[in-house]
Design a protein around this motif. Sequence first.
Motif, PDB file in Angstrom:
ATOM      1  N   UNK A 320       0.809  -1.230   0.000  1.00  0.00           N
ATOM      2  CA  UNK A 320       0.000   0.000   0.000  1.00  0.00           C
ATOM      3  C   UNK A 320       0.837   1.272   0.000  1.00  0.00           C
ATOM      4  N   UNK A 321       2.144   1.149   0.262  1.00  0.00           N
ATOM      5  CA  UNK A 321       2.989   2.346   0.327  1.00  0.00           C
ATOM      6  C   UNK A 321       3.823   2.577  -0.936  1.00  0.00           C
ATOM      7  N   UNK A 322       3.683   1.724  -1.931  1.00  0.00           N
ATOM      8  CA  UNK A 322       4.558   1.862  -3.097  1.00  0.00           C
ATOM      9  C   UNK A 322       4.024   2.880  -4.085  1.00  0.00           C
ATOM     10  N   UNK A 323       4.926   3.476  -4.851  1.00  0.00           N
ATOM     11  CA  UNK A 323       4.559   4.481  -5.843  1.00  0.00           C
ATOM     12  C   UNK A 323       3.916   3.786  -7.036  1.00  0.00           C
ATOM     13  N   UNK A 324       2.871   4.427  -7.602  1.00  0.00           N
ATOM     14  CA  UNK A 324       2.122   3.834  -8.704  1.00  0.00           C
ATOM     15  C   UNK A 324       1.970   4.858  -9.836  1.00  0.00           C
ATOM     16  N   UNK A 868       4.011   5.277  11.904  1.00  0.00           N
ATOM     17  CA  UNK A 868       3.018   4.465  11.195  1.00  0.00           C
ATOM     18  C   UNK A 868       3.640   3.743   9.997  1.00  0.00           C
ATOM     19  N   UNK A 869       3.327   2.481   9.849  1.00  0.00           N
ATOM     20  CA  UNK A 869       3.841   1.670   8.747  1.00  0.00           C
ATOM     21  C   UNK A 869       2.723   0.759   8.268  1.00  0.00           C
ATOM     22  N   UNK A 870       2.561   0.664   6.971  1.00  0.00           N
ATOM     23  CA  UNK A 870       1.578  -0.257   6.393  1.00  0.00           C
ATOM     24  C   UNK A 870       2.302  -1.384   5.673  1.00  0.00           C
ATOM     25  N   UNK A 871       1.759  -2.597   5.799  1.00  0.00           N
ATOM     26  CA  UNK A 871       2.298  -3.719   5.065  1.00  0.00           C
ATOM     27  C   UNK A 871       3.630  -4.227   5.585  1.00  0.00           C
ATOM     28  N   UNK A 872       3.793  -4.306   6.913  1.00  0.00           N
ATOM     29  CA  UNK A 872       5.045  -4.776   7.493  1.00  0.00           C
ATOM     30  C   UNK A 872       4.751  -5.538   8.780  1.00  0.00           C
ATOM     31  N   UNK A 873       5.776  -6.176   9.298  1.00  0.00           N
ATOM     32  CA  UNK A 873       5.610  -6.946  10.531  1.00  0.00           C
ATOM     33  C   UNK A 873       5.447  -6.005  11.727  1.00  0.00           C
TER      34      UNK A 873
END
Length: 954
Positions: A320-324, A868-873
Motif C-alpha cells: 500500500x505504500x509503493x509508488x504507482x 506508522x507503517x503499512x504492510x510490514x511486521x
Amino acid sequence: MRRRIARLRTLTTSAALVLGASLLLAPGPGAAAAEPPPVTDYCGDNCADILPPGANGNATLAEILSHRLLGTQPAHADDQLGPYDALSSGYPSLTDDKLTEFFNDASFGVDPDQVASVTKPRGDVTITRDKKYGIPHIQGTTRYGTEFGAGFAAGQDRLWLIDLFRHIGRGELTSFAGGAPANQGLEQQFWPQAPYTEKDLERQVEYIKSTQGERGRQAMEDAQAYVDGLNAYREKSKNGRYFPGEYVLTGKIDAITNVGEIQPFKVTDMIALASVVGGLFGNGGGGEVESALSLLAAQQKYGVEKGTEVWETFRSRNDPETVQTINDGTSFPYAGKPEKARGTALPDAGSVRREQLVYDREGGATATAKGAAKAPKDPVKAPKKLKPLQGVYDDGVLPADLFGGAPGTPGAGNPANKKGMSNALLVSGKHTESGHPVAVFGPQTGYFAPQLLMQQELQGPGISARGVSFAGVGMYVQLGRGQDYAWSATSAGQDITDTYAVELCAPGGGTPGKDATHYLYRGTCTPMEKLERKNAWKPTLADSTAAGSYRMQVFRTNYGIVTHRATVDGKPVAYVALRSTYRHEADSIIGFQMLNDPSYVKDAASFKKAAENISYAFNWFYADSRDVAYYNSGANPERADGIDPSFPVKAQQAYEWRDFDPKDNTSAQTPPAEHPNSVNQDYYISWNNKQAKDFSASGFGMGAVHRGDLLDDRVKKLVDEGGVTRSSLTQAMAEAAVTDLRGEQVLPELLKVVRGKPIDDPQLAKAVQQLEAWHKAGSQRRETARGSHAYAHPDAVRVMDAWWPRLVEAAFKPGLGPDLYGALTAQLGVDEAPSAGHGPTGAHAGSAFQYGWWGYADKDLRTVLGQPVKGWTKTAYCGDGKLDACRDTLLKTLGQAVATPASEVYPGDASCKAGDQWCADAVIHRALGGITHRAVQWQNRPTYQQVVEFPRHR
C-alpha cells in the motif's frame, strides 16, 4: 528556425493510405513515383531528442585502426555524447531556450543549408542526412521504397551490430565472432529463451500473414522491403570495400583479396533479432522456482503459516505504500494472490537442480601469442600487435547472466532484476504554462557502442514518424513522434511467463528417472523435443581466446522450455517456462505499424488501440497538444481460477491458461480494459514501478521505497505549483538522475535512529555529520563542476556505499537466519548502486537503484521509531525491534564502513583505477565493435530521450 513543411511529404488522402494496392507495387531502381502532398509538422520548435554516442555505428578497418592508434572517431560516431553528458551539470540553469544545448532539434526534415548528403538507393526513395548529427531522414514515394530506404540506412549505420545480434538470437555468436566468455554468455543468455529452428521462425512469419489480416500481410511486406534494402547496402559495401572493419578482424573477409562474404539477411533473421530485443526489455515473469525455494526456506524457519506470512511481506505483491503510475486509486487486478491456491507444485526440499545447458566443451583458453591470429595485410598499415577489441569480445560479463549477476550472486534469481530500465514524466495541460501537455520520456536501454537503438525519420505512404528503432527491426519508428503526437515506453515486467511442473514418465512404463526425456501431456507419455546449437570458433584478431567449441542443448515441451529438474511429492518432474510471447516474437509489429500511421493514430483513444496490439510487457505513454495518456501492453494470459502465478503449477489441463493451444502457443488473454490505462491524469511518472492498485508485479521490490519516488515527489511538487514547462520537467528528471535513492529516501530514518543518543566516537560523529550535510545538499552523486571528476560530498557517498550492504545484513540476517536471508537476497539484491555491476551493460551501466532492500529497511526503521507503517511486521528486524539495539547495530556497521578504504569500496576494473569513485560510477559505452568512447558522468536517465510539447493538432 526555418520550418521544413514544403520538403518532406507523405500521402494523406484516403486513396493513398497504407492499404492502397497501387502503392504496394515497387517501381524499379530508376523509376520515380509522383510526389505526395506535403506533411505538416505540428510540433514547431517544441520537439527535441538525443541518443548517445552518435548516429554512425559503422567503421571501416582503416577507421578502426586509426581509432586504436590515434584516438580518432568516425564522423558522427560520438557527437551526441557531449550534449548528453553536459545535462548532469547544466540542468540547474536550464530554460526552454537552452534545451537545444542538451538535445537535438527533432523537427521533421533537414533545412537546405544543413544537408550533408543525399543518397538515392532506388528511384522511389531518398535518404537525406543532416550536417550536425548525420541522422537519416528517409522519404519514399512508394511504400516499398520507404521501407527499402529504412533498411539501406540501417546498413549504413549498424550493419555489423545487426549481424551480431541476429547471431545472438540464433544462438550462434561464438561461431560468428569468437569464443570469448562474453560472447558465450550472450548466446547462453538468449538462445534458451527462444531456441527456435528455422522452421519455427518461418512459422512466425506465416502466422502474422495469415492471422493479422491486411495489416499483417503489409507488415511482412514491409519487413521484406527492409531486408531488401539492408541486403542492397551489404552488397554495395562489400563491392566498394567500405564494409565494417570488424568483418576483417573476425576473419570473415580478407582485407587484401576481399574474399569472404557477409551472409545475406532474411526476414527470419528479424524474428530472431526481435526475440533478443523482447528478451532484454519486454518480458515479464518467470522465477517461480526461485520463489518456491525462498518460500520453503521461510516455512522451514517459521512453520508453514508464519513462514508464508513472512514471505508474503517480503514479496510485497500489493504494497500500500509503493509508488504507482496510476495514482488515483483505480484498481486493475492481475496476477494477484488467490484466496485459495490450486495446482501449486512446490518442489521437495533439496531436490531442485538447474537444467544443464552446455555440453562437450573443448578448448577456449586464452590464446598464446604464438597461437594468435596474424594481423591482416592491408593498405592501411596495421600495428604490430592489435589488442583484442573491447566489449563483446572481452571477459567483462559473466557468461551466466548478462543482466544482473551469475547464478548464486545476490538478486540473480529475481526476474525483475533483468528487465529494462526506462522512465517517463508527463504533465497534463491543466498544469503547464502553455496549457498544452508536456512530456519528457525515453527508454533506458543501456550504453553500447554502437547503440542498440538507431535514429531515423520515415516519411512515405502510410508512414510519418521520427524517433528510434532497434537496429535490425527498424521497419517502423518504435519510440518517437508523429506529425502531432509523441509516444514512448518503459518496461513493465508484468507476469507473462509461468512455470509448469510436467510429470516425467517412461515411454514403456516403469519408473522414470529425474533426467527422463518424456513427460505426461494430457494423460499421454510424450517425448520432449531436443534442440541443439553446436558452436566452434577459431582465434581472430578481435579475440584472444583459443580455438574451442561446445554444444548447447535444451528440451522443449508443449508447456515450454525445461529450466529445472526436481521431485514433487516424491515424483520426478521437469519445471518448464511458458512465455505468452513465445512463438510470437514479432506480433507486436502490428502495433508499431499503427503508431507510425498518421491515418490511424489521431488522438489518445486511437493511440491506446495501437498499443493494445503490442504483446510485450511495456508501459506506453502518449502526448499531443490536448491529452496525455497511458496504456500497459502485454499478452497477459488468462489463468485458470485459483492459480498463484508466483509459484510453479502442475502441468494438467485444469491448470492451463484458458483456451491454451500449444501449436502456436495461443490462449485467452485479458481484455484491454483490464490493462492499466488512463487519460489525462494530472501527471504520470514511470520508472519501472508498480502500474496501479492490485496490478501485481512479477518480482520482488515494489515496496515503500522505489526509484519511481525520485520522479513522483518532484513532478507532484511541480504540478502543485503549476506552470510546468519543458525545461522544468526536464530539470526534475535530471535532478533525479544524479540523486542517490538511499540518501534521499532512507538516510533520514537512519540518521534519526543513530542520533537518538549522543555519539561519543569522533570518527562516527564526523561520518554522521558528513551524511547529514550530503542529505541536506540533495543526496547527489554529481560533479562539483563539469569535468572535475569529483563529487561535492565524496566521503559521504563512499560511506553510504560501504555502509548500506553491511547495515542491511546486520539488521535482517540475525532475525531471518542465514538460510532465509540467503534465499531472499537471491530473489532481490540488497543494493544496486551506480558502481555495481548490473544492467544490460554490466558495470558502468548508468541505470541504478532499480531494485533493492531500500523499502524493507525504510519500513523496518520506521517500525523501530514507532512511526506508522503499512504492510510490514509488527516487530522490526533491526535490533529485534528495540531502538537502542538497532542503534548499536547501525553504529557498528557505520564504523566498519568508515574504516573501509576507497580502494575496497571501488576496487577498480579494466576502465578504472582502484579507489576512483567518479570513474567507478561513470557511464561507459560497452563496445560491440571496434570503436570505443570516453567515460561520462553517471546519470540515471533514459538512453534515448524526448522532450515534447505540441502547440497544435490536426
